[in-house]
Design a protein around this motif. Structure first.
Motif, PDB file in Angstrom:
ATOM      1  N   ARG A  23       1.603   0.861   3.228  1.00 48.74           N
ATOM      2  CA  ARG A  23       2.055   0.337   1.941  1.00 48.74           C
ATOM      3  C   ARG A  23       2.206  -1.182   1.990  1.00 48.74           C
ATOM      4  O   ARG A  23       2.512  -1.750   3.041  1.00 48.74           O
ATOM      5  CB  ARG A  23       3.378   0.983   1.537  1.00 48.74           C
ATOM      6  CG  ARG A  23       3.256   2.501   1.284  1.00 48.74           C
ATOM      7  CD  ARG A  23       4.612   3.138   1.053  1.00 48.74           C
ATOM      8  NE  ARG A  23       4.506   4.568   0.802  1.00 48.74           N
ATOM      9  CZ  ARG A  23       4.575   5.132  -0.404  1.00 48.74           C
ATOM     10  NH1 ARG A  23       4.723   4.373  -1.478  1.00 48.74           N
ATOM     11  NH2 ARG A  23       4.491   6.444  -0.543  1.00 48.74           N
ATOM     12  N   THR A  57      11.055   2.475  -3.243  1.00 50.44           N
ATOM     13  CA  THR A  57      10.919   1.073  -2.857  1.00 50.44           C
ATOM     14  C   THR A  57      11.910   0.206  -3.633  1.00 50.44           C
ATOM     15  O   THR A  57      11.971   0.291  -4.860  1.00 50.44           O
ATOM     16  CB  THR A  57       9.487   0.576  -3.137  1.00 50.44           C
ATOM     17  OG1 THR A  57       8.562   1.370  -2.390  1.00 50.44           O
ATOM     18  CG2 THR A  57       9.331  -0.891  -2.746  1.00 50.44           C
ATOM     19  N   VAL A 114       9.136  -5.221   2.620  1.00 51.03           N
ATOM     20  CA  VAL A 114       9.424  -3.902   3.167  1.00 51.03           C
ATOM     21  C   VAL A 114       8.423  -3.550   4.268  1.00 51.03           C
ATOM     22  O   VAL A 114       7.351  -4.153   4.381  1.00 51.03           O
ATOM     23  CB  VAL A 114       9.401  -2.824   2.063  1.00 51.03           C
ATOM     24  CG1 VAL A 114      10.449  -3.118   1.003  1.00 51.03           C
ATOM     25  CG2 VAL A 114       8.014  -2.696   1.438  1.00 51.03           C
ATOM     26  N   SER A 160       8.144   3.423   5.790  1.00 55.66           N
ATOM     27  CA  SER A 160       7.176   2.685   4.981  1.00 55.66           C
ATOM     28  C   SER A 160       7.589   2.627   3.520  1.00 55.66           C
ATOM     29  O   SER A 160       7.935   3.646   2.918  1.00 55.66           O
ATOM     30  CB  SER A 160       5.803   3.355   5.105  1.00 55.66           C
ATOM     31  OG  SER A 160       4.869   2.757   4.247  1.00 55.66           O
ATOM     32  N   GLY A 161       7.563   1.410   2.965  1.00 53.21           N
ATOM     33  CA  GLY A 161       7.871   1.237   1.559  1.00 53.21           C
ATOM     34  C   GLY A 161       9.346   1.223   1.236  1.00 53.21           C
ATOM     35  O   GLY A 161       9.727   0.959   0.093  1.00 53.21           O
ATOM     36  N   GLU A 162      10.217   1.477   2.224  1.00 53.98           N
ATOM     37  CA  GLU A 162      11.660   1.548   1.973  1.00 53.98           C
ATOM     38  C   GLU A 162      12.475   0.581   2.832  1.00 53.98           C
ATOM     39  O   GLU A 162      13.318  -0.150   2.307  1.00 53.98           O
ATOM     40  CB  GLU A 162      12.168   2.976   2.185  1.00 53.98           C
ATOM     41  CG  GLU A 162      11.656   3.972   1.153  1.00 53.98           C
ATOM     42  CD  GLU A 162      12.362   5.311   1.246  1.00 53.98           C
ATOM     43  OE1 GLU A 162      13.225   5.485   2.142  1.00 53.98           O
ATOM     44  OE2 GLU A 162      12.053   6.199   0.425  1.00 53.98           O
ATOM     45  N   THR A 198       4.931  -4.196  -4.482  1.00 52.12           N
ATOM     46  CA  THR A 198       5.651  -3.926  -3.237  1.00 52.12           C
ATOM     47  C   THR A 198       5.742  -2.420  -3.027  1.00 52.12           C
ATOM     48  O   THR A 198       6.138  -1.672  -3.923  1.00 52.12           O
ATOM     49  CB  THR A 198       7.069  -4.512  -3.288  1.00 52.12           C
ATOM     50  OG1 THR A 198       6.992  -5.901  -3.561  1.00 52.12           O
ATOM     51  CG2 THR A 198       7.797  -4.294  -1.968  1.00 52.12           C
ATOM     52  N   GLY A 199       5.345  -1.956  -1.854  1.00 55.06           N
ATOM     53  CA  GLY A 199       5.393  -0.534  -1.546  1.00 55.06           C
ATOM     54  C   GLY A 199       4.209   0.272  -2.020  1.00 55.06           C
ATOM     55  O   GLY A 199       4.143   1.479  -1.781  1.00 55.06           O
ATOM     56  N   GLU A 200       3.239  -0.384  -2.651  1.00 54.42           N
ATOM     57  CA  GLU A 200       2.056   0.344  -3.135  1.00 54.42           C
ATOM     58  C   GLU A 200       1.144   0.715  -1.969  1.00 54.42           C
ATOM     59  O   GLU A 200       0.923  -0.075  -1.049  1.00 54.42           O
ATOM     60  CB  GLU A 200       1.293  -0.516  -4.139  1.00 54.42           C
ATOM     61  CG  GLU A 200       0.086   0.167  -4.758  1.00 54.42           C
ATOM     62  CD  GLU A 200      -0.593  -0.685  -5.817  1.00 54.42           C
ATOM     63  OE1 GLU A 200      -1.696  -0.321  -6.259  1.00 54.42           O
ATOM     64  OE2 GLU A 200      -0.019  -1.717  -6.208  1.00 54.42           O
ATOM     65  N   ARG A 201       0.576   1.895  -2.005  1.00 59.91           N
ATOM     66  CA  ARG A 201      -0.327   2.348  -0.944  1.00 59.91           C
ATOM     67  C   ARG A 201      -1.596   1.494  -0.939  1.00 59.91           C
ATOM     68  O   ARG A 201      -2.192   1.274  -1.991  1.00 59.91           O
ATOM     69  CB  ARG A 201      -0.711   3.813  -1.161  1.00 59.91           C
ATOM     70  CG  ARG A 201       0.463   4.784  -1.174  1.00 59.91           C
ATOM     71  CD  ARG A 201       0.031   6.126  -1.737  1.00 59.91           C
ATOM     72  NE  ARG A 201       1.104   7.107  -1.758  1.00 59.91           N
ATOM     73  CZ  ARG A 201       2.013   7.208  -2.740  1.00 59.91           C
ATOM     74  NH1 ARG A 201       1.974   6.352  -3.754  1.00 59.91           N
ATOM     75  NH2 ARG A 201       2.942   8.142  -2.694  1.00 59.91           N
ATOM     76  N   ARG A 206       8.216   7.601  -1.884  1.00 57.85           N
ATOM     77  CA  ARG A 206       9.158   6.658  -1.305  1.00 57.85           C
ATOM     78  C   ARG A 206       9.870   5.875  -2.401  1.00 57.85           C
ATOM     79  O   ARG A 206       9.279   5.582  -3.448  1.00 57.85           O
ATOM     80  CB  ARG A 206       8.439   5.702  -0.347  1.00 57.85           C
ATOM     81  CG  ARG A 206       7.855   6.414   0.886  1.00 57.85           C
ATOM     82  CD  ARG A 206       8.964   6.824   1.842  1.00 57.85           C
ATOM     83  NE  ARG A 206       8.589   7.819   2.817  1.00 57.85           N
ATOM     84  CZ  ARG A 206       7.933   7.562   3.952  1.00 57.85           C
ATOM     85  NH1 ARG A 206       7.510   6.340   4.215  1.00 57.85           N
ATOM     86  NH2 ARG A 206       7.681   8.532   4.804  1.00 57.85           N
ATOM     87  N   ASN A 266      13.511  -2.751  -5.728  1.00 53.34           N
ATOM     88  CA  ASN A 266      12.834  -3.565  -6.740  1.00 53.34           C
ATOM     89  C   ASN A 266      13.176  -5.051  -6.675  1.00 53.34           C
ATOM     90  O   ASN A 266      12.501  -5.855  -7.309  1.00 53.34           O
ATOM     91  CB  ASN A 266      13.184  -3.055  -8.147  1.00 53.34           C
ATOM     92  CG  ASN A 266      12.423  -1.788  -8.503  1.00 53.34           C
ATOM     93  OD1 ASN A 266      11.292  -1.604  -8.077  1.00 53.34           O
ATOM     94  ND2 ASN A 266      13.056  -0.907  -9.257  1.00 53.34           N
TER      95      ASN A 266
END
Length: 230
Positions: free
Chosen positions: A108, A58, A66, A210-212, A177-180, A56, A60
């Protein structure tokens, strides 16, 4: 992107044993009937697809929150974060993302920060799209504290057929941000409790990635977003 990347996605390691089990059962089904065997093949492919873990992109920029899950925004309302997290008892804006059995189920982090608390609570298994699922269903709650001290709660909620919530992170972990941080097996929901005064930039029925997909912006003064369907 290559054409094959559209259809073939990386699979999360959590799914390997399930795909192996489905494949083994499929082999037995072929011994009984070719029709049953091909049904097994279809279910095995679905199991692989359920545990897909695509890359994904994400955003910055600082302050963006998100979506923690793929799915559809099913609820936007005021609610008090889970008591077991020890956060404020004031009602905050809660955005719920419902995941069907066809969505990617890897979860995420909605924003970067320190994971201050993780609290698991057993419960029931109502349909995750229902409002009462937040209060009654099995759940795993996380409190993420940002650098400015504000906190965001994100809650993994088991659904009608989900029976296993998985969290990969631990207390005091630093998340991007966006980390699993986890996943839920076979249909469920994620709730995000926004900081006081922050308005959601998504609407009911909106499809989330997810994450976007940007769910909210800590730096924005924009009112809660409205949309039209067509």
């Amino acid at each position: 992107m290559k054409m094959r990347d559209t259809f073939i996605k990386p699979m999360h390691p959590e799914g390997r044993k399930f795909v192996a089990i489905f494949a083994a059962i499929t082999a037995v089904l072929f011994l009984l009937s070719s029709i049953l065997g091909w049904i097994g093949v279809g279910l095995t492919v679905w199991c692989y697809y359920f545990f897909r873990d695509p890359v994904r992109a994400t955003p910055n920029r600082e302050g963006l929150i998100v979506s923690p899950a793929d799915g559809v925004v099913s609820l936007i309302e005021k609610a008090v974060p889970p008591a077991e997290l020890g956060m404020s008892d004031e009602a905050l804006t809660r955005v719920s993302v419902f995941m069907s059995v066809f969505n990617c189920h890897v979860n995420r982090a909605p924003i970067g920060g320190t994971l201050k608390a993780i609290a698991y609570r057993p419960g029931k298994f109502f349909n995750a799209s229902l409002d009462k699922a937040s209060a009654d269903n099995e759940r795993n709650s996380l409190c993420i504290e940002m650098e400015d001290g504000r906190q965001i709660a994100v809650v993994q909620i088991a659904g009608l057929v989900a029976r296993r919530i998985v969290c990969f992170s631990s207390t005091n972990d630093r998340l991007l941000t966006g980390e699993r941080f986890g996943l839920i097996r076979f249909g469920s929901r994620l709730d995000v409790y926004l900081p006081d005064g922050v308005q959601p930039l998504v609407t009911l029925g909106q499809t989330m990635i997810s994450g976007e997909t940007v769910l909210a912006d800590l730096t924005s003064n924009e009112p809660a977003r409205a949309a039209r369907t067509h």
